[in-house]
Every structure is written in C-alpha cells, then in structure tokens.
Design a protein around this motif. Structure first.
Motif, PDB file in Angstrom:
ATOM      1  N   GLY A 128     -44.272  46.081  35.852  1.00 23.10           N
ATOM      2  CA  GLY A 128     -43.513  44.837  35.777  1.00 23.10           C
ATOM      3  C   GLY A 128     -42.885  44.524  34.441  1.00 23.10           C
ATOM      4  O   GLY A 128     -42.285  43.455  34.280  1.00 23.10           O
ATOM      5  N   CYS A 129     -42.999  45.408  33.466  1.00 21.59           N
ATOM      6  CA  CYS A 129     -42.344  45.183  32.176  1.00 21.59           C
ATOM      7  C   CYS A 129     -40.858  45.511  32.300  1.00 21.59           C
ATOM      8  O   CYS A 129     -40.502  46.627  32.683  1.00 21.59           O
ATOM      9  N   SER A 130     -40.023  44.547  31.973  1.00 22.50           N
ATOM     10  CA  SER A 130     -38.581  44.775  32.042  1.00 22.50           C
ATOM     11  C   SER A 130     -38.114  45.516  30.803  1.00 22.50           C
ATOM     12  O   SER A 130     -38.458  45.149  29.677  1.00 22.50           O
ATOM     13  N   LEU A 131     -37.316  46.564  31.008  1.00 22.95           N
ATOM     14  CA  LEU A 131     -36.772  47.305  29.872  1.00 22.95           C
ATOM     15  C   LEU A 131     -35.766  46.470  29.094  1.00 22.95           C
ATOM     16  O   LEU A 131     -35.353  46.858  27.996  1.00 22.95           O
ATOM     17  N   ARG A 132     -35.377  45.326  29.643  1.00 28.15           N
ATOM     18  CA  ARG A 132     -34.521  44.395  28.908  1.00 28.15           C
ATOM     19  C   ARG A 132     -35.346  43.527  27.959  1.00 28.15           C
ATOM     20  O   ARG A 132     -34.798  42.843  27.106  1.00 28.15           O
ATOM     21  N   GLY A 133     -36.676  43.562  28.145  1.00 26.51           N
ATOM     22  CA  GLY A 133     -37.556  42.766  27.306  1.00 26.51           C
ATOM     23  C   GLY A 133     -37.823  41.393  27.884  1.00 26.51           C
ATOM     24  O   GLY A 133     -37.143  40.938  28.803  1.00 26.51           O
TER      25      GLY A 133
END
Length: 332
Positions: free
Chosen positions: A255-260
């Motif tokens: 669930g970690c977004s690569l957009r931060g």
C-alpha cells in the motif's frame, strides 16, 4: 484497512492453492523457512517504506546488505571482535551512509534515483574490495568467539515462531507507532504528499528526508547481519542481489504509493509475506524461472492499483468541491 484484509485473504488463497498441488508446501520445515525469511526481508521492506512514504527511493539496499555483511564478517573473523560490538559498528556505518544519501538529496538537490543508483554500484564495489572477491564464512560460531546462531535459529517455545519473525513484529509495531502516532510520522507523510506545502507550513523537510534514509539504511543493516548469520556466509558478488526489488515490491504491494505520502506498516509486512510465499510456491512447484516475472508483476499491479485509487480519490474530491460550490451559490 480494506486492502490489508484483501492481502491477508490472499495469503491464505496462495497457501491453499499451492498446498493442494504440492502437499510438501504445508510441511513444518517449509513453513519455518517462509516465516524466517519473511522476517529477514520484512525488516528491510519496512526501511524501504519510510523512504517511499517520504517520496524517495533507495535502489542500493541490496548492495548495503553485501557491504554490511562483509564488514561484519571481517570484524568478527579477522579482527576477533565481539559480535555485538561489531553489530553496533556496522550499523552505525550503515546509518552514516544513509546520512550521506540524505545530504546529497537535500543539500545538493540530487535526484534520489541517481544518488542511490550510484550507491548501488559503489557499495557493491567496496564489498568486493574489502572481501577481495572471496566469500566470508563462519558467522555463526567464530573461533574462540560468541555463538550468535540463536539470532536466526531460536524459536518461541511451544509456538515455533522463529526469532527473525519476532524481530519483524517488534520493529513493525514500533515503526507503525512512529508513523501514525508521532509528529515525525505526520511530517513524513506531509513531505511525501507535497514537499513544497510541507516546507511552507514550517516543516524541516531536509531533516525528515535525511532521517528517512538513515532509517532505511539501518533496517538494511539489521537485515544484512541476520542474512549473514542465517546463511553463515556472505559473497560480495551474490549477497543482497535484487533484494532492493523485493523490499520495494513488498512496500508497493502493501500500500505504499510510489508518489509518496501514504503507506501502512502492516500492509508492508503482509506484502512481504505474500512475496516470500509466492517465492516458496514457485520453488515448490519447480517454476523457479518465473521468480523475476512474479516480482515484476507485483510491482506493476501495485503501481496500477495506486494510480486507480488516486484517480478515484481525486474524482471524489472534485465532486465534493463542486457540490460545496453549488450549495454556496444557491444559498447566495
């Protein structure tokens, strides 16, 4: 929360399908391997999550594993240093490398991708130089030294849970509290969501970024020590190869977004468990050639899901704003 439930159910689904086709998959020996290596990889994945939530990336974690493992072996074998003192020294060294990354990114405004890609090459090269391209062995019981095999071999009495998984649980709980219950965690998410807005609101974004990379390096260092003890050897050319991909894939799947800006530690742990389960399933079913395919598909699916969720959230927000504007216009 819903995504974590889906991941949890997916773990059982993969287990059931694989065990139905290969009964040995459910053996105690196989389950112990999956549990132990989930702990080893999960610690590293939590470190990657901190950097990703901050809007960065660390491509050098695998090389960090090799370098820290080599340094640890040299200290306890060649220098006859107490293993626990050696652990402190190599972990401090890893954090200093993370500090260097953070300074390059925040003070010189270099891209995290470039900085950590260079780190991937430099750290691996240093590991090869220090080890003279030779494998370093005998981590478990150095001659005349302290036996540290229990760090990976010990199991919780009556439960059979390996120590690496227990360590992962402790680190995950602490990390979750830091991320969700502290000012640092709120600032970290704010930085990942919008760095400029975070800076204008008074957040020391440079310090937050540097801290995230130091945490990531520390977690990679802890994993490196545990990997070295578990395998009882470190080859500077092989150790940690592609481990950063596992860490990033687990974080994205969790669930970690690569957009931060977003991420769940529980999700990262579940993502790691799924990846290790898939790896073990591939090995059991004798499709080891597909390992890279699985990792690539997992990262791609995670990115696609993140993009879909972002678009849905943005659409709902625009709809709420439009409705609010209409109500204001009607009342006026």
């Amino acid at each position: 929360m819903l995504k974590n439930i889906v991941l949890f159910l997916l773990i059982f689904a993969i287990f059931g399908v694989t065990a139905a086709n290969a009964p040995t998959f459910a053996s105690g020996y196989n389950l112990d391997i999956m549990a132990r290596w989930t702990g080893l990889y999960g610690i590293m994945a939590i470190g990657a999550a901190f950097v990703i939530i901050a809007g960065g990336i660390d491509l050098s974690m695998g090389s960090m594993v090799a370098l820290v493992g080599v340094q640890f072996g040299i200290l306890i074998n060649d220098q006859n240093m107490d293993p626990y003192l050696a652990m402190v020294i190599v972990l401090v060294g890893a954090m200093l490398i993370g500090l260097g990354y953070g300074l390059l990114i925040t003070k010189l405004k270099l891209q995290p991708f470039v900085v950590t890609l260079c780190g991937l090459l430099v750290l691996r090269s240093l590991a090869r130089f220090l080890a003279q391209d030779n494998k370093i062995s005998n981590f478990v019981r150095p001659e005349g030294g302290t036996d540290i095999a229990y760090l990976t071999n010990w199991h919780v009495p009556y439960l059979g849970i390996p120590l690496p998984l227990v360590m992962l649980a402790v680190i995950a709980i602490v990390s979750s509290l830091v991320l969700n219950k502290t000012t640092f965690g709120r600032y970290l998410k704010a930085l990942g969501n919008n760095e400029q807005a975070a800076r204008f609101s008074g957040i020391n974004t440079d310090w937050i970024t540097i801290s995230a990379y130091m945490i990531c390096a520390l977690m990679a260092g802890i994993s490196a020590i545990l990997f070295a003890i578990d395998l009882n050897s470190v080859g500077p050319n092989e150790a940690g190869t592609f481990y950063e991909l596992y860490a990033i894939a687990a974080a994205v799947l969790g669930g970690c977004s690569l957009r931060g800006g977003t991420g769940s530690i529980l999700g990262v742990v579940l993502g790691t468990a799924i990846l290790r389960e898939l790896y073990q399933a591939i090995e059991t079913l004798e499709f080891s050639e597909l390992e890279g395919t699985v990792i690539g598909v997992v990262i791609l699916v995670g990115v696609i899901a993140d993009e879909i969720i972002r678009r849905v959230v943005d659409a709902r927000r625009r709809k709420r704003e439009a409705n609010a504007s209409s109500e204001i216009a009607a009342s006026g």
